[in-house]
Design an enzyme around this catalytic site. Structure first.
Site, PDB file in Angstrom:
ATOM      1  CB  CYS A   1     -25.459   4.737  19.311  1.00 13.42           C
ATOM      2  SG  CYS A   1     -23.863   5.351  19.821  1.00 13.42           S
TER       3      CYS A   1
ATOM      4  CD  GLU B   1     -20.853   2.893  20.683  1.00 14.81           C
ATOM      5  OE1 GLU B   1     -22.060   2.539  20.676  1.00 14.81           O
ATOM      6  OE2 GLU B   1     -20.438   3.942  20.185  1.00 14.81           O
TER       7      GLU B   1
ATOM      8  CE  LYS C   1     -15.094   1.356   6.082  1.00 18.33           C
ATOM      9  NZ  LYS C   1     -16.211   2.239   5.681  1.00 18.33           N
TER      10      LYS C   1
ATOM     11  CD  GLU D   1     -29.690   3.012  17.119  1.00 13.90           C
ATOM     12  OE1 GLU D   1     -29.330   2.174  16.273  1.00 13.90           O
ATOM     13  OE2 GLU D   1     -28.905   3.749  17.711  1.00 13.90           O
TER      14      GLU D   1
END
Ligand code: ADP
Length: 486
Positions: free
Chosen positions: A288, A254, A179, A389
């Site tokens: 990331c 992750e 997906k 972030e």
């Protein structure tokens, strides 16, 4: 390249067939650099997801019983086709994701490298024998595929984040449903076409696009799905973990990161600046593992900050297809809003912009998603930029004076994905590498990701490893056979 050369696929791959949504629904894919519509892609839901799961379950027996050599040959062929079509795949990726064409070509090769690696590593799923405590028993350890595996992937690496799950999952004998992110489905669908051309049997690799929570709802409640591997935000990772609990579905997560980047007083400053640029600017700061907090020893702060600012200023920002562009647009308006909010919050709390710090107007035909590469002096722990972030081309800097202080500051984060530091002292290098609470440490290296190494985080950056031989454990179950000799 014109549209027909790109061979845009907008349907889903289920059981080897290209299918539209049962209700004919579609969603738009937008070029983030221009706001232009690129494609209308199938908006599939629970029933199509169920069909894909059934197709994967149906293909499992044959695929899992094949030899590793057989699976590896088909996978290598798929990777060869990716390299044959590197230019076309890179164009598709730049179109839907925005990254500079050179980076998109690089990502295509990087994505293929995960498949090449897994195709070989699949031949080394060794078992074990264990000495038993009684002389009439033998204990054998088998490593077997898990079954139907689903993967939910993000938009920042539209191809590589798929292949680093798909490659090892298939090499171990599982069958898959992917997906992809709604912003970047075209790269995923192009991989499906190449998989078929490579000879992957129908149902081994299925692709579903559409509303993520509807699709995930089916994936987590269908008892045929034995594992879900996710790359994305920590926020969504937590939602998926709760969903997985009901059926105890195996997970790899992750998730987000907030990488510290430490420059010690004995660092090679030019190397540290080069590493900082590589880590910070890859994909316009939207990874990331991008460096998010720069800690620079007070003795070298001015030298590092001025060289970093000069390097940032020299970058060419623009549409990914334009010659020499090094920094593309951010993915969408939310991404721009977050970067602007982080910078204005930092300024309101006393930080100072050394360079950048603004949205760029690149003129007619360009979207409003281009942000100037930015260096901010003097971030402090209470600023948003210090804890969340940023996912953009912003480097916040602060000074430090002792090793113990900087390690404590670097570890003061709920995340634990990547960390970087620069030093020429071998003893300090080992001590700091051991003390950092992160899954990946770049010691004098701004780009540690590679298919041979186990990529992954600790703390709220998730669990599970991708790459290297360690990834094969994510896609196999261990079974022991206790054999009574009678
Ligand atoms: P980002 O913030 O980087 O876009 P997300 O975690 O939102 O990261 O998205 C990563 C992937 O997770 C995408 O494929 C997205 O469609 C999917 N996703 C987002 N929300 C959900 C959800 N509630 N359930 C399942 N998948 C989701």
């Amino acid at each position: 390249m014109n549209a027909s050369d790109l061979r845009i696929q907008s349907r889903n791959l289920i059981g080897g067939q290209w299918v539209s949504a049962a209700d004919g629904g579609t969603f738009e894919v937008i070029d983030p650099a221009t706001d232009r519509r690129i494609a209308q892609v199938a908006d599939c839901g629970a029933s199509e997801t169920r069909q894909a799961i059934d197709a994967a379950a149906g293909a499992y027996l044959d695929w899992s019983r094949r030899t590793a050599e057989d699976r590896g040959t088909i996978l290598r062929r798929m990777a060869d086709l990716m390299m044959r079509d590197q230019q076309r795949l890179a164009h598709l990726m730049t179109l839907e994701q925005g990254k500079p064409l050179s980076e998109a070509r690089g990502e295509t090769a990087y994505a293929a490298s995960f498949i090449y690696w897994a195709a070989e590593e699949g031949k080394r799923l060794y078992g074990e024998t264990i000495p038993a405590s009684s002389s009439d028993k033998r204990i054998l350890i088998l490593r077997q595929p898990i079954g139907v595996v689903a993967a939910i992937t993000p938009w920042n690496f539209p191809s590589a984040m798929i292949t680093r799950k798909l490659g090892p999952a298939l090499a171990c004998g599982n069958t898959c449903i992917i997906k992809p992110a709604e912003q970047t489905p075209l790269s995923a669908l192009a991989l499906g076409e190449l998989a078929i051309e490579a000879g992957l049997p129908a149902g081994v690799f299925n692709i579903i696009t559409g509303d993520s929570s509807t699709i995930a709802g089916e994936l987590f409640t269908n008892s045929l799905v034995r594992k879900v591997s996710f790359t994305g935000s920590t926020e969504v990772g937590k939602i998926l973990m709760k969903q997985a609990a009901d059926h105890v579905v195996r997970l790899s997560l992750e998730l987000g990161g907030h990488a510290p980047f430490i420059v010690f007083d004995d660092a090679d400053i030019d190397a540290a600046v080069a590493g900082a640029m590589a880590s910070k600017l890859r994909n316009s700061g939207q990874t990331c593992v991008c460096a998010n907090r720069f800690f620079v020893h007070e003795a070298v702060y001015d030298a590092f900050a001025s060289r970093l600012a000069a390097a940032m200023q020299s970058l060419k920002v623009g549409r990914g297809f334009d010659e020499g562009v090094q920094v593309g647009p951010l993915i969408d308006d939310n991404a721009i809003a977050k970067v602007e909010q982080h910078v204005s919050d930092a300024l309101s709390r006393g930080a100072r912009v050394r360079t950048g710090g603004k949205l760029l107007d690149l003129g007619e035909g360009c979207s409003k998603r281009f942000y100037a590469p930015t260096v901010v002096d003097g971030f402090t722990p209470e600023m948003k930029i210090s804890g969340e972030e940023t996912f953009g081309p912003v480097a916040p800097l602060r000074r430090f004076s002792s090793d113990d202080d900087v390690i404590a500051m670097a570890n003061d984060s709920p995340y634990g994905l990547a960390a970087y530091f620069y030093t020429r002292d071998a003893s300090r290098l080992m001590r700091v590498a051991e003390a950092l609470e992160y899954g990946i440490v770049g010691a004098n290296d701004g780009l540690p990701s590679t298919p041979q190494a186990p990529f992954g985080g600790v703390k709220q950056s998730g669990f599970g490893r991708e790459g290297g031989r360690h990834v094969m454990h994510e896609y196999t179950n261990i079974k022991y056979v206790s054999w009574g000799l009678g």
